[in-house]
Motif scaffolding. Structure first.
Motif, PDB file in Angstrom:
ATOM      1  N   MET A 288       0.852  -1.195   0.000  1.00 28.88           N
ATOM      2  CA  MET A 288       0.000   0.000   0.000  1.00 28.88           C
ATOM      3  C   MET A 288       0.891   1.250   0.000  1.00 28.88           C
ATOM      4  O   MET A 288       0.938   2.032   0.933  1.00 28.88           O
ATOM      5  CB  MET A 288      -0.908  -0.005   1.221  1.00 28.88           C
ATOM      6  N   ILE A 289       1.678   1.394  -1.071  1.00 32.96           N
ATOM      7  CA  ILE A 289       2.599   2.512  -1.186  1.00 32.96           C
ATOM      8  C   ILE A 289       2.171   3.384  -2.355  1.00 32.96           C
ATOM      9  O   ILE A 289       1.949   2.896  -3.461  1.00 32.96           O
ATOM     10  CB  ILE A 289       4.048   2.027  -1.382  1.00 32.96           C
ATOM     11  N   HIS A 290       2.035   4.667  -2.083  1.00 35.27           N
ATOM     12  CA  HIS A 290       1.610   5.605  -3.119  1.00 35.27           C
ATOM     13  C   HIS A 290       2.766   6.561  -3.411  1.00 35.27           C
ATOM     14  O   HIS A 290       3.445   7.021  -2.509  1.00 35.27           O
ATOM     15  CB  HIS A 290       0.386   6.390  -2.648  1.00 35.27           C
ATOM     16  N   THR A 291       2.990   6.865  -4.668  1.00 36.57           N
ATOM     17  CA  THR A 291       4.086   7.757  -5.043  1.00 36.57           C
ATOM     18  C   THR A 291       3.581   8.842  -5.984  1.00 36.57           C
ATOM     19  O   THR A 291       2.524   8.727  -6.601  1.00 36.57           O
ATOM     20  CB  THR A 291       5.215   6.984  -5.744  1.00 36.57           C
ATOM     21  N   MET A 292       4.378   9.907  -6.084  1.00 33.61           N
ATOM     22  CA  MET A 292       4.045  10.980  -7.008  1.00 33.61           C
ATOM     23  C   MET A 292       4.246  10.515  -8.449  1.00 33.61           C
ATOM     24  O   MET A 292       4.964   9.553  -8.702  1.00 33.61           O
ATOM     25  CB  MET A 292       4.944  12.196  -6.741  1.00 33.61           C
ATOM     26  N   LYS A 293       3.597  11.206  -9.366  1.00 29.95           N
ATOM     27  CA  LYS A 293       3.789  10.905 -10.778  1.00 29.95           C
ATOM     28  C   LYS A 293       5.252  11.159 -11.134  1.00 29.95           C
ATOM     29  O   LYS A 293       5.840  12.153 -10.729  1.00 29.95           O
ATOM     30  CB  LYS A 293       2.893  11.801 -11.643  1.00 29.95           C
ATOM     31  N   ASN A 294       5.823  10.282 -11.909  1.00 28.77           N
ATOM     32  CA  ASN A 294       7.217  10.426 -12.289  1.00 28.77           C
ATOM     33  C   ASN A 294       7.354  11.317 -13.525  1.00 28.77           C
ATOM     34  O   ASN A 294       7.988  10.951 -14.507  1.00 28.77           O
ATOM     35  CB  ASN A 294       7.823   9.039 -12.547  1.00 28.77           C
ATOM     36  N   ARG A 295       6.713  12.484 -13.437  1.00 31.13           N
ATOM     37  CA  ARG A 295       6.768  13.445 -14.538  1.00 31.13           C
ATOM     38  C   ARG A 295       6.840  14.841 -13.935  1.00 31.13           C
ATOM     39  O   ARG A 295       6.364  15.087 -12.825  1.00 31.13           O
ATOM     40  CB  ARG A 295       5.521  13.333 -15.414  1.00 31.13           C
ATOM     41  N   SER A 296       7.420  15.779 -14.666  1.00 29.83           N
ATOM     42  CA  SER A 296       7.534  17.135 -14.148  1.00 29.83           C
ATOM     43  C   SER A 296       6.188  17.854 -14.210  1.00 29.83           C
ATOM     44  O   SER A 296       5.360  17.577 -15.077  1.00 29.83           O
ATOM     45  CB  SER A 296       8.564  17.934 -14.955  1.00 29.83           C
ATOM     46  N   ALA A 297       5.991  18.778 -13.270  1.00 31.45           N
ATOM     47  CA  ALA A 297       4.751  19.548 -13.230  1.00 31.45           C
ATOM     48  C   ALA A 297       4.585  20.374 -14.502  1.00 31.45           C
ATOM     49  O   ALA A 297       3.475  20.511 -15.031  1.00 31.45           O
ATOM     50  CB  ALA A 297       4.749  20.456 -12.003  1.00 31.45           C
ATOM     51  N   LEU A 298       5.676  20.921 -15.002  1.00 31.30           N
ATOM     52  CA  LEU A 298       5.612  21.755 -16.197  1.00 31.30           C
ATOM     53  C   LEU A 298       5.181  20.943 -17.411  1.00 31.30           C
ATOM     54  O   LEU A 298       4.385  21.404 -18.239  1.00 31.30           O
ATOM     55  CB  LEU A 298       6.971  22.408 -16.456  1.00 31.30           C
ATOM     56  N   GLU A 299       5.671  19.719 -17.499  1.00 21.86           N
ATOM     57  CA  GLU A 299       5.302  18.848 -18.613  1.00 21.86           C
ATOM     58  C   GLU A 299       3.804  18.552 -18.584  1.00 21.86           C
ATOM     59  O   GLU A 299       3.121  18.625 -19.624  1.00 21.86           O
ATOM     60  CB  GLU A 299       6.087  17.534 -18.513  1.00 21.86           C
ATOM     61  N   ILE A 300       3.276  18.250 -17.407  1.00 22.14           N
ATOM     62  CA  ILE A 300       1.845  17.961 -17.266  1.00 22.14           C
ATOM     63  C   ILE A 300       1.017  19.198 -17.602  1.00 22.14           C
ATOM     64  O   ILE A 300      -0.006  19.124 -18.281  1.00 22.14           O
ATOM     65  CB  ILE A 300       1.537  17.474 -15.831  1.00 22.14           C
ATOM     66  N   TYR A 301       1.487  20.364 -17.143  1.00 22.46           N
ATOM     67  CA  TYR A 301       0.771  21.618 -17.385  1.00 22.46           C
ATOM     68  C   TYR A 301       0.721  21.933 -18.883  1.00 22.46           C
ATOM     69  O   TYR A 301      -0.320  22.340 -19.417  1.00 22.46           O
ATOM     70  CB  TYR A 301       1.457  22.751 -16.617  1.00 22.46           C
ATOM     71  N   LYS A 302       1.825  21.731 -19.573  1.00 21.44           N
ATOM     72  CA  LYS A 302       1.885  22.024 -21.010  1.00 21.44           C
ATOM     73  C   LYS A 302       0.971  21.103 -21.808  1.00 21.44           C
ATOM     74  O   LYS A 302       0.559  21.432 -22.920  1.00 21.44           O
ATOM     75  CB  LYS A 302       3.327  21.897 -21.511  1.00 21.44           C
ATOM     76  N   GLU A 303       0.660  19.936 -21.225  1.00 20.43           N
ATOM     77  CA  GLU A 303      -0.221  18.988 -21.911  1.00 20.43           C
ATOM     78  C   GLU A 303      -1.688  19.232 -21.586  1.00 20.43           C
ATOM     79  O   GLU A 303      -2.560  18.440 -21.947  1.00 20.43           O
ATOM     80  CB  GLU A 303       0.174  17.552 -21.538  1.00 20.43           C
ATOM     81  N   GLY A 304      -1.965  20.332 -20.872  1.00 21.85           N
ATOM     82  CA  GLY A 304      -3.347  20.699 -20.597  1.00 21.85           C
ATOM     83  C   GLY A 304      -3.818  20.437 -19.186  1.00 21.85           C
ATOM     84  O   GLY A 304      -4.983  20.701 -18.859  1.00 21.85           O
ATOM     85  N   GLY A 305      -2.943  19.935 -18.331  1.00 26.60           N
ATOM     86  CA  GLY A 305      -3.322  19.711 -16.948  1.00 26.60           C
ATOM     87  C   GLY A 305      -3.322  21.008 -16.167  1.00 26.60           C
ATOM     88  O   GLY A 305      -2.702  22.001 -16.568  1.00 26.60           O
ATOM     89  N   ALA A 306      -4.027  21.042 -15.050  1.00 29.85           N
ATOM     90  CA  ALA A 306      -4.007  22.226 -14.185  1.00 29.85           C
ATOM     91  C   ALA A 306      -2.679  22.273 -13.446  1.00 29.85           C
ATOM     92  O   ALA A 306      -2.020  21.251 -13.259  1.00 29.85           O
ATOM     93  CB  ALA A 306      -5.162  22.163 -13.195  1.00 29.85           C
ATOM     94  N   TRP A 307      -2.278  23.491 -13.031  1.00 21.07           N
ATOM     95  CA  TRP A 307      -1.016  23.593 -12.281  1.00 21.07           C
ATOM     96  C   TRP A 307      -1.167  22.917 -10.909  1.00 21.07           C
ATOM     97  O   TRP A 307      -0.328  22.162 -10.483  1.00 21.07           O
ATOM     98  CB  TRP A 307      -0.614  25.057 -12.124  1.00 21.07           C
TER      99      TRP A 307
END
Length: 285
Positions: free
Chosen positions: A1-20
């Motif tokens: 039961m281990i949860h981790t952050m996405k292994n991607r940069s916040a800027l990359e996700i934001y540029k793809e249309g995700g919220a900051w």
């Protein structure tokens, strides 16, 4: 039961249309506050502190009975006196004249993997033991395998033993209380039994009496409530934070100025470096 952050940069996700910032916890608009989908005005006066904490953290409503059990864990960990580094640090900070909230933060910031982190480690171990138990349905075998795995990694078995207590009143009370909830059917008791099986297995391996500590029983209870292990130190910070606030306030109102970690006695602070020497020309390297 281990949860981790996405292994991607916040800027990359934001540029793809995700919220900051993206959150499933709170939805705040003008004149409207919703937490996990519930309007805040429906929660105020209806939920207890542990119920609100559980809702924010896990996203579900904890019934009154389970919330009372969770609350007992928060109460049990509230204080352990000025010998606890987090309490001592908060009190020392107050005597140095920094702001009260900064003094409290000083104490909380000392809660880490060694002081305050055993609960998280114990929860990880118990979730691991549960996976083994689910596969083989043998409590003793699961305890033995987990002990062997942790000891092979040269890791101390968490939740076992205490440098001061060998019959901790907090452990006795939490264990007695939790058994009532098992009998009522509020929790399964599986994690509590696994914790006891691990304690017994280690006792057999070491050939001496070994007791469960507050971190062990608290971890078992939190596992019974499906709380993620990664949140354990944060939860403990909220629990011990009560004691930190109280001790910091007491030092603020009744303490002295500039209190260090120990009195100015030579035997308490020993110099172990080279003897007195003097700078000579040509000595630098």
């Amino acid at each position: 039961m281990i949860h981790t952050m996405k292994n991607r940069s916040a800027l990359e996700i934001y540029k793809e249309g995700g919220a900051w910032w993206e959150t499933e916890i709170s939805h705040i608009q003008k004149n409207s506050i919703e937490l996990r989908g519930y309007p805040i005005e429906e929660l105020i006066g209806e939920l207890s502190y542990p119920q609100m904490l559980y809702l924010l953290l896990v996203g579900e409503l904890l019934d009154d009975s389970k919330a009372a059990l969770f609350e007992s864990v928060l109460v049990a960990g509230a204080d352990h006196g000025p010998r606890a580094p987090s309490i001592a640090a908060a009190r020392m900070a107050v005597t140095c004249g920094i702001s009260f909230n900064s003094s409290v933060a000083t104490g909380v910031n000392l809660l880490g993997d060694i002081h305050g982190g055993a609960g998280e480690k114990a929860m990880r171990m118990l979730y691991e033991a549960k996976s083994v138990y689910d596969a083989h349905k043998d409590m003793k075998s699961a305890a033995k395998q987990v002990c062997q795995t942790w000891l092979a990694r040269k890791e101390k078995i968490p939740g076992i033993g205490h440098q001061l207590h060998d019959d901790d009143p907090r452990v006795r009370r939490l264990y007695e209380l939790s058994q009532t909830y098992v009998q009522q059917g509020d929790i399964s008791g599986t994690y509590l039994r696994l914790a006891e099986a691990i304690r017994h297995e280690l006792e057999q391996l070491k050939g001496k009496k070994i007791t469960m500590n507050i971190d062990g029983v608290s971890a078992a209870i939190q596992c019974e409530l499906s709380i993620p292990a990664e949140a354990a130190k944060g939860i403990f910070s909220l629990s011990r934070g009560m004691g930190i606030v109280a001790h910091a306030y007491e030092e603020l109102t009744k303490g002295a100025l500039v209190k260090g970690p120990c009195p100015n006695e030579e035997r308490l602070v020993r110099y172990a470096g080279v003897g007195t020497r003097h700078l000579k020309e040509g000595e630098k390297i």
